[in-house]
Design an enzyme around this catalytic site. Structure first.
Site, PDB file in Angstrom:
ATOM      1  N   GLU A 255     -73.498  50.434  94.202  1.00 41.89           N
ATOM      2  CA  GLU A 255     -73.215  51.691  94.910  1.00 41.89           C
ATOM      3  C   GLU A 255     -71.806  51.550  95.453  1.00 41.89           C
ATOM      4  O   GLU A 255     -71.574  50.740  96.350  1.00 41.89           O
ATOM      5  CB  GLU A 255     -74.191  51.890  96.085  1.00 41.89           C
ATOM      6  CG  GLU A 255     -75.654  51.886  95.703  1.00 41.89           C
ATOM      7  CD  GLU A 255     -76.084  53.154  94.978  1.00 41.89           C
ATOM      8  OE1 GLU A 255     -75.279  54.081  94.861  1.00 41.89           O
ATOM      9  OE2 GLU A 255     -77.238  53.181  94.520  1.00 41.89           O
ATOM     10  N   CYS A 294     -70.341  56.913 102.501  1.00 41.89           N
ATOM     11  CA  CYS A 294     -70.113  57.003 101.058  1.00 41.89           C
ATOM     12  C   CYS A 294     -70.381  58.413 100.562  1.00 41.89           C
ATOM     13  O   CYS A 294     -69.844  58.832  99.543  1.00 41.89           O
ATOM     14  CB  CYS A 294     -71.006  56.012 100.337  1.00 41.89           C
ATOM     15  SG  CYS A 294     -72.726  56.138 100.831  1.00 41.89           S
TER      16      CYS A 294
END
Ligand code: NAP
Length: 526
Positions: A255, A294
């Protein structure tokens, strides 16, 4: 000052070597030290050999009950943990809740999911398939827990959610965890593991904590192990290229960075509920966790004819937040500092690059005075809004399609109102975690699914009808996939039952129809 130890091989272990000092990002006051841990080979074996069998001896439901118990335990320490999060991570109370309650939420969601899982030690996938029409031989796909260790390497921005969220999925799947938080904000992760370890709720070896750098950890991983990594693309590239990871086929989920975009539809009218939602979300996504998410919005696509109105309204709201940026322990403050000095340096550098293709329309990257902060202290950046220069929207080299400034920063991108142009621009970001569409035009939204979808891990569709109950797009829910293609790392986490796949091995069990039905408990094969 306290030296924070690692919890490895069933005991607390001091590090050796040069320690790092953790500081309060608002005041730069030192909080604790962390030194590199040793003997990681033993910790890997301990997790695999003690934690793994103990977890696999439990059913999915029993493991789910452990997750529920851990969530309840930590909830009992919530106030002290929120307090620590504010001091050690530069979080406002709201940001601290977002991280901690998010982590507790994933534990609870996976505990609930466990209630729906079978008593068998595997998960069936669909029905047994006939191999040849005239034969009774069938193939049944199923998932079994891997017999290795799950190494979780987390980013600095979510020390609670990142750690607990990954652990919840892994433990429910039946894999023991060794969690490595990012050093700068690891005080919160450390305290959480301390509470869990003291409780003795989990079997020995089920959950270990590595403080400080990863050292030679990856050298000890093998074919049954899994790495779930969250962090920057450069670190991800190092993990992907690690010789042991490559040689042993260690499963790696990444990720990484993401240039998330939102699209205001051509039908969006100023003053509508949907317009207000788009504004609310933009403010939240720029400033929550000081933009260090994020999933934060980095690119805002606005039809040319709406640009001035949206820009002015957003700039005004961000201006209010700018006047309330400072020490998050102050009641007047709504946005805190960035997490580290390095983050501030990187954000200012990133802003300089963005300005090659955009101009700042609100905010001053060099501002130094903030609410209730001693002069010259803290890693502060006020909210910054940029607007793309004319003709840059679909330029593949445009910096706003290339650079993730990990702070309270976003760029307005005027576009022609067509989904084709919006999708082209979004794709130039190279793959993102999430995009959001604000439109009441069903055709526009349907086209968005097909045209923007391939660039994403999640697409949020907002219309006037759902506006009142909509969540900001940066909220990651355990039921929905988290991950994205390309720049975002190509990974997939969470997503309810789908998330378990990362920690389980898919096999096709092939055999006679009635034998498979008897042994595996699937639908009786025809
Ligand atoms: P980072 O510098 O890449 O660090 C991430 C983690 O990797 C930290 O725990 C770090 O440990 C560790 N690490 C560094 N070098 C390593 C190595 N050679 N081997 C093994 N581990 C290593 O990223 P960050 O600054 O913490 O996080 C910011 C980035 O994370 C942003 O780009 C953001 O987009 C991304 N992010 C992505 C998601 C997502 O879900 N997609 C979520 C949050 C953040 P140390 O701290 O000890 O160096």
């Amino acid at each position: 000052m306290r030296a924070l130890e690692s919890y490895l091989s069933g005991t607390w272990k001091s590090g050796t070597g040069t320690p790092a000092t953790l500081v309060n990002p608002a005041t730069e006051a030192p909080l604790a030290t962390v030194a590199p841990a040793t003997d990681l080979a033993a910790a890997v074996s301990f997790g695999r050999d003690r934690g793994g069998p103990a977890l696999r001896a439990l059913s999915f439901r029993q493991r789910g009950a452990l997750l529920a118990a851990v969530a309840k335990l930590l909830h009992g320490h919530r106030e002290a943990l929120l307090d620590l999060s504010q001091h050690s991570g530069g979080n406002t109370r709201g940001d601290a809740k977002f991280d901690l309650d998010g982590g507790l939420g994933v534990l609870a969601a996976y505990a609930e999911l466990a209630e729906t899982l079978p008593a068998d030690p595997w998960l069936l996938e669909g029905d047994a398939a006939a191999i040849v029409r005239t034969s009774k031989i069938r193939a049944q796909h199923l998932l079994v827990p891997r017999h290795g260790l799950a190494v979780h390497i987390n980013a600095f921005n979510f020390p609670a959610w990142g750690m607990l969220g990954k652990a919840a999925v892994s433990l429910l799947a039946g894999m023991p965890v060794l969690s490595k938080p990012a050093t700068s904000t690891s005080a919160l992760a450390h305290r959480i593991i301390e509470i869990i370890a003291e409780s003795k709720l989990l079997p020995d070896g089920a959950l270990q904590l590595l403080m400080g750098p990863a050292g030679d950890l990856l050298d000890h991983l093998g074919p049954q192990d899994v790495i779930a990594f969250t962090g920057g693309a450069d670190t991800a590239a190092k993990l992907r290229g690690h010789p042991g990871v490559l040689r042993n086929g260690v499963r790696l989920n990444v990720e990484a960075d993401s240039l998330n975009a939102v699209v205001l539809g051509p039908d969006l009218a100023e003053g509508s509920q949907l317009w207000d939602l788009a504004l609310r979300d933009a403010v939240i996504e720029l400033t929550q966790k000081t933009g260090q998410k994020c999933t934060a919005t980095r690119r805002i696509l606005v039809p040319h004819e709406r640009l001035a109105d949206f820009r002015d309204a957003l700039a005004e709201r961000l201006g209010e937040l700018a006047s309330k940026t400072g020490d998050p322990l102050s009641k007047a403050v709504k946005m805190g500092p960035l997490s580290t000095a390095q983050q501030l340096t990187d954000a200012r550098k990133g802003l300089a690059s963005l300005q090659q293709h955009a101009r700042i329309v609100r905010g001053d990257p060099e501002r130094r005075d903030f609410v209730d902060v001693p002069a010259g202290k803290g890693f502060f950046l006020e909210p910054i809004l940029l607007e793309a220069n004319a003709g840059t929207l679909t330029d593949p080299a445009a910096s706003f399609h290339q650079i993730e400034v990990f702070g309270p920063v976003a760029t307005l991108l005027p576009y022609d109102g067509s989904i084709t142009e919006a999708a082209r621009a979004i794709a130039l970001g190279g793959g993102s975690l999430v995009s959001t569409v604000y439109s009441d035009d069903r055709e526009f939204s349907a086209k968005a699914v097909a045209e923007i979808g391939p660039s994403l891990g999640r697409l949020v569709l907002n219309d006037e009808k759902s506006a009142a109950g909509a969540f900001p797009p940066g909220c990651v829910f355990p039921q929905a996939n988290h991950g994205g293609p390309g720049r975002a790392g190509g990974g997939a986490e969470l997503g309810g039952r789908l998330g378990l796949e990362l920690y389980m091995q898919r096999i096709a069990v092939q055999g006679g129809a009635s034998q498979l039905a008897r042994l595996l408990g699937g639908k009786p094969a025809a």
